[in-house]
Design an enzyme around this catalytic site. Structure first.
Site, PDB file in Angstrom:
ATOM      1  CE1 TYR A  37      24.293   7.465   7.996  1.00  0.00           C
ATOM      2  CE2 TYR A  37      22.635   6.088   9.071  1.00  0.00           C
ATOM      3  CZ  TYR A  37      22.978   7.239   8.370  1.00  0.00           C
ATOM      4  OH  TYR A  37      22.002   8.148   8.038  1.00  0.00           O
ATOM      5  CG  ASN A  45      16.344   4.698  10.439  1.00  0.00           C
ATOM      6  OD1 ASN A  45      17.301   3.975  10.215  1.00  0.00           O
ATOM      7  ND2 ASN A  45      15.629   5.224   9.475  1.00  0.00           N
ATOM      8  CD  GLN A  86     -30.286  -7.244 -18.113  1.00  0.00           C
ATOM      9  OE1 GLN A  86     -29.956  -8.407 -17.959  1.00  0.00           O
ATOM     10  NE2 GLN A  86     -29.665  -6.446 -18.963  1.00  0.00           N
ATOM     11  NE  ARG A  90     -28.621  -6.339 -14.769  1.00  0.00           N
ATOM     12  CZ  ARG A  90     -27.968  -6.014 -15.895  1.00  0.00           C
ATOM     13  NH1 ARG A  90     -27.081  -6.861 -16.405  1.00  0.00           N
ATOM     14  NH2 ARG A  90     -28.197  -4.865 -16.499  1.00  0.00           N
ATOM     15  CG  ASN A 107      20.537   2.166   7.170  1.00  0.00           C
ATOM     16  OD1 ASN A 107      21.184   1.140   6.974  1.00  0.00           O
ATOM     17  ND2 ASN A 107      20.947   3.367   6.801  1.00  0.00           N
ATOM     18  CE  LYS A 117     -36.030  18.404  -3.532  1.00  0.00           C
ATOM     19  NZ  LYS A 117     -35.559  17.978  -4.888  1.00  0.00           N
ATOM     20  CD  GLU A 150      19.729  13.589   4.197  1.00  0.00           C
ATOM     21  OE1 GLU A 150      20.836  14.124   4.376  1.00  0.00           O
ATOM     22  OE2 GLU A 150      19.578  12.389   3.875  1.00  0.00           O
TER      23      GLU A 150
END
Length: 710
Positions: free
Chosen positions: A102, A254, A342, A348, A378, A450, A478
Site C-alpha cells: 500500500y 501520513n 461565609q 469559597r 500506515n 468599567k 475521501e
C-alpha cells in the site's frame, strides 16, 4: 518501566509481561503534584538542546522548539540511524521483489485498487494532489499556519520517523533538522486537514519543500519568503532536492504531527494558566478579606479528588500567614452577627471548581505526550517480522478528545475568573473596595475598570462559545474511505484560540487584583488619618472646655473611632465631611445618642453634648479634607505611614512583577494611562513566558502537601 529493542532497532517503552495494556504507565505518569509537573515542563523548555530519540520528547521541548526560533537546537540520536535505514531498505527490497504494498505500488485511500510500478512518481503525485491548501494573499497571514505551530509539527514528525517503522531515509530527517536549526520554516496552510490519515494536506507542504516544488515556500530567519532553492542553500543542505523513494512521501504526510504539535504548545500554556488561576484565587481571597477556612484540608480530603485537594493546598499555602488574612480576621470579629457567615461561591468553592479542570488538563497533557512519542504511519514497516502492517494509527482521536476536553476546562477557568472579577469591581460584594476599583479622589471623573469589565464579559462570552466540542462535527471524507475522522488540528486550533482569550482574561484580572491591593493600602493609610483627625477634634470640642479644663459631660472619643472602623472608607473618602455621606451621618447619630443619655445635663449649655455637635462638625469639616488630601499626596510619593501589606505575603512575587518589572501603576482618572495599556503589558509578559518565574516563586516554599489537620 522496562524496555526492549525490536527488529527495527527501536526501543519500545512498554513491557508486555508487566503492563500489556499500558495502564500502569499512564497511571505512573500522573504521580506527583501538578506544580511539580509544571516545573519539569519549564525545565525542559529552558534546555538549550533537544536530543531526539523517538520515545522521550516532552511538551516542554516541543514548546521550546516552537517558540525559540533557532535559539534551541535539535540533535538526532545517531543510534537511531540503523533502525531508520533498516525500514527504508525493507521497502526498497520489497518493491524489488515485486511485493504489492500500500502506498508503494498502490494508490491511496479509496483508490488503493490502482496499481503502479513507478514508486518514485507515485510519491511525487501524492505530494502534488495533497497540495490543496489555500494561503490567501501574500499580505494576509490569516490562512497560514503560525510558524510556531509549523516548527512544532516538524519536530514531532521526525521524532516519530526516528523510531524506524516508516520506511524513510535518515538523510531526510537530517535535512528537516537543518531547517529547524536554521530557523527556516515551511509555509503550511491553516486549514484543510481532518487529522485522519494524518494531517495530510499541511504536511504535504513540508514534503513539497524537500522535493523542490515551486509552490512550496518557506520563511527565513528575518521573515523573508524563500523559494525551495533559497531555503536549501540557507539551511546548508547539500546535494539538491530529494528524489523521494517509494513510501517516503507517504511517510512524510501520513502523521498527526501538526495537530499534536500545536496541542503541545497549547498545553504548555494551559498548565501555566491553570496554576496561575489557583494563585490568583488566593490573591482574590486576600483582597476580598475572605475567610481562609475554605482551604482547610479536611474539607477537600473528604471529597477525594486530587485536583481539588491540590488546588486547595496551593491556596492554603498562599494564605497561610498572609497579612491580609490576619487583618481580615479582625474585621470579621467586629459585629459578626451582621455579616455573612461565609463567602460567595466564586471564592469559597474555587478549589472545587478548579480541581476538575486541573485533572482534565493533566490527563490531556499526558495523552498528548504519549501521542508525540507514538508512530502514526500506515502501513507500519515491521522489519523483525518481515511485513507491512495496515492499520489506523493516523486516527487522532487522542488529539481531538484531549483538545476538546482542555478547551472546556479552559472555558471553566475563564468563567471562574469572570465571576471573581465581577465581585471584585462591585462595591455591593467587595467588602469596602470602591465601585469599579476607582482609584482617584474624584469618582465622578474616574470610572476605573468599567471598560475592563465590559471587555471581560466579551472575552468570557467568546470563551464559552469556544467550549463547544469539535469532534462531534465529523464529516465523511475521501470518497467515504475516511468516513470517521478526528478533526485533531481543528480542535487544537480552537483550543489555542481559547488559551489566547484566557490570557486576556488573566491579564485583566491580574491588573485588577494589583489595583485592589493598592486600594487596600490606600484604605488602611487614609483610615488612620481619619481616625487621628476625628480623635483630635473630639478631644478639642467634646472633651475639653474653652478654659482648658475637662468638660463636665465629656465622653471618650473611642465610640466615635468605632464608628470610623465600622464604616467602609471608600463610601465617603472622596468628600469625607459631606452631610449626605455615611461618615458624618453616623458620627452625628453617635453624638445624638450620647446626648439623649445625658439626661438633665443637656438643659445646661455648659454640660450639654448636643450643643457641641455643631462645633465638632465645623472643625472636622475644616481639618479632615485637608488631612486626607495631604495623606493621598504622601502615599502617591511612597511615604505612607503603613507599608503595603502585600510585601508580607507569599503572593508578593506576582504583585512585584506586575508593578515593578512591568512598570504598571495604580490607575486613576487623573492619569492619562488606560486600563488596556496596563493589561497589554501583562498579556505580553504571559505570552513571552515571563510570568512563570514569579508565579512559581509564590510557591517556592510549598512542600507539595496540604497543611496538617490540627
Amino acid at each position: 518501566m522496562e524496555f526492549y529493542k525490536n527488529g527495527n532497532g527501536a526501543v519500545e517503552s512498554f513491557c508486555e509481561g508487566h503492563d500489556p495494556l499500558n495502564w500502569n504507565m499512564a497511571a505512573e505518569s500522573l504521580k506527583g503534584s501538578h506544580v511539580d509537573e509544571l516545573k519539569r515542563m519549564v525545565s525542559d523548555y529552558r534546555k538549550p538542546v533537544v536530543k531526539l530519540g523517538g520515545e522521550t520528547l516532552t511538551i516542554g521541548q516541543v514548546a521550546a522548539i516552537a517558540s525559540h526560533d533557532g535559539g534551541v537546537r535539535v540533535e538526532l540520536s545517531e543510534e537511531k540511524r540503523a533502525g531508520v535505514k533498516a525500514s527504508s531498505d525493507w521497502v526498497m527490497d520489497s518493491m524489488g521483489k515485486g511485493t504489492d504494498s500500500y502506498g508503494v505500488t498502490t494508490g491511496f485511500g479509496a483508490t488503493s485498487h490502482r496499481r503502479t510500478k513507478n514508486g518514485g512518481a507515485l510519491q511525487r503525485e501524492l505530494i502534488r494532489f495533497l497540495n490543496a491548501g489555500i494561503f490567501g494573499s501574500s499580505l494576509d497571514s490569516t490562512h497560514k499556519l503560525p510558524h510556531t505551530a509549523t516548527r512544532a509539527a516538524m519536530l514531532v514528525r521526525f521524532n516519530t520517523l526516528l523510531q524506524g517503522y516508516s520506511g524513510i531515509r535518515f538523510e531526510i530527517l537530517e535535512a528537516i533538522t537543518k531547517f529547524l536549526n536554521g530557523n527556516i520554516t515551511p509555509c503550511l496552510p491553516l486549514r484543510g486537514t481532518i487529522t485522519a490519515s494524518g494531517d495530510l494536506v499541511p504536511l504535504s507542504y513540508i514534503a513539497g519543500l524537500l522535493i523542490g516544488r515551486p509552490n512550496s515556500k518557506s520563511v527565513g530567519p528575518k521573515g523573508e519568503t524563500l523559494s525551495p532553492a533559497e531555503g536549501f542553500k540557507l539551511a546548508g543542505i547539500d546535494g539538491g532536492f530529494f528524489e523521494l523513494q517509494p513510501k517516503e512521501g507517504l511517510a512524510l504526510v501520513n502523521g498527526t504531527a501538526v495537530g499534536s504539535g500545536m496541542a503541545s504548545m497549547v498545553l504548555f500554556d494551559a498548565n501555566t494558566l491553570a496554576v496561575l488561576s489557583e494563585v490568583m484565587s488566593a490573591i482574590f481571597a486576600e483582597v476580598m478579606q475572605g475567610k481562609p477556612e475554605f482551604t482547610d484540608h479536611l474539607t477537600h480530603k473528604l471529597k477525594h479528588h486530587p485536583g481539588q485537594i491540590e488546588a486547595a493546598a496551593i491556596m492554603e499555602h498562599i494564605l497561610e500567614g498572609s497579612s491580609y488574612v490576619k487583618e481580615a480576621k479582625k474585621v470579621h470579629e467586629m459585629d459578626p452577627l451582621q455579616k455573612p457567615k461565609q463567602d460567595r461561591y466564586a471564592l469559597r468553592t474555587s478549589p472545587q471548581w478548579l480541581g476538575p479542570q486541573i485533572e482534565v488538563i493533566r490527563a490531556a497533557t499526558k495523552m498528548i505526550e504519549r501521542e508525540i512519542n507514538s508512530v502514526n504511519d500506515n502501513p507500519l514497516i515491521d522489519v523483525s517480522r518481515n511485513k507491512a502492517l495496515h492499520g489506523g494509527n493516523f486516527q487522532e482521536l487522542p488529539i481531538g478528545v484531549a483538545m476538546d476536553n482542555t478547551r472546556l476546562a479552559i472555558a471553566s477557568i475563564g468563567k471562574l475568573i469572570f465571576a471573581q472579577f465581577s465581585e471584585l469591581v462591585n462595591d455591593y460584594y467587595n467588602n469596602g473596595l470602591p465601585s469599579i476599583l476607582t482609584g482617584s479622589s474624584n469618582p465622578s471623573l474616574d470610572y476605573g475598570f468599567k471598560g475592563a469589565e465590559i471587555a471581560m464579559a466579551s472575552y468570557c462570552s467568546e470563551l464559552q462559545f469556544l467550549a463547544n466540542p469539535v469532534t462531534n462535527h465529523v464529516q465523511s471524507a475521501e470518497q467515504h474511505n475516511q468516513d470517521v475522522n478526528s478533526l485533531g488540528l481543528i480542535s487544537s486550533r480552537k483550543t489555542s484560540e481559547a488559551v489566547d482569550i484566557l490570557k486576556l482574561m488573566s491579564s485583566t484580572f491580574l491588573v485588577a487584583l494589583c489595583q485592589a491591593i493598592d486600594l487596600r493600602h490606600l484604605e488602611e493609610n487614609l483610615k488612620i488619618v481619619v481616625k487621628t483627625t476625628v480623635s483630635n477634634v473630639a478631644k478639642r470640642t467634646l472633651t475639653v472646655s474653652p478654659n482648658g479644663e475637662l468638660h463636665p459631660s465629656r465622653f471618650s472619643e473611642k465610640d466615635l473611632l468605632t464608628v470610623v472602623d465600622r464604616e467602609y472608607l471608600f463610601s465617603y473618602i472622596d468628600d469625607p465631611c459631606l452631610a449626605t455621606y455615611p461618615l458624618m451621618q453616623k458620627l452625628r447619630a453617635e453624638l445624638v445618642e450620647h446626648a439623649l443619655k445625658n439626661g438633665e445635663r443637656e438643659r445646661s449649655a455648659n454640660t450639654s453634648i448636643f450643643h457641641k455637635i455643631a462645633a465638632f462638625e465645623e472643625e472636622l469639616k475644616t481639618i479632615l479634607p485637608k488631612e486626607v488630601d495631604n495623606a493621598r499626596i504622601e502615599i502617591e510619593n511612597g511615604k505612607s505611614e503603613i507599608p503595603n501589606r502585600i510585601k508580607e505575603c507569599r503572593s508578593y512575587p506576582l504583585y512585584r512583577f506586575v508593578r515593578e518589572e512591568l512598570g504598571t501603576s495604580l490607575l486613576t482618572g487623573e492619569k492619562i494611562k488606560s486600563p488596556g495599556e496596563e493589561c497589554y503589558k501583562v498579556f505580553n509578559a504571559i505570552c513571552a513566558g515571563k510570568l512563570v518565574d514569579p508565579l512559581l516563586e509564590c510557591l517556592k516554599e510549598w512542600n507539595g502537601a496540604p497543611l496538617p489537620i490540627s
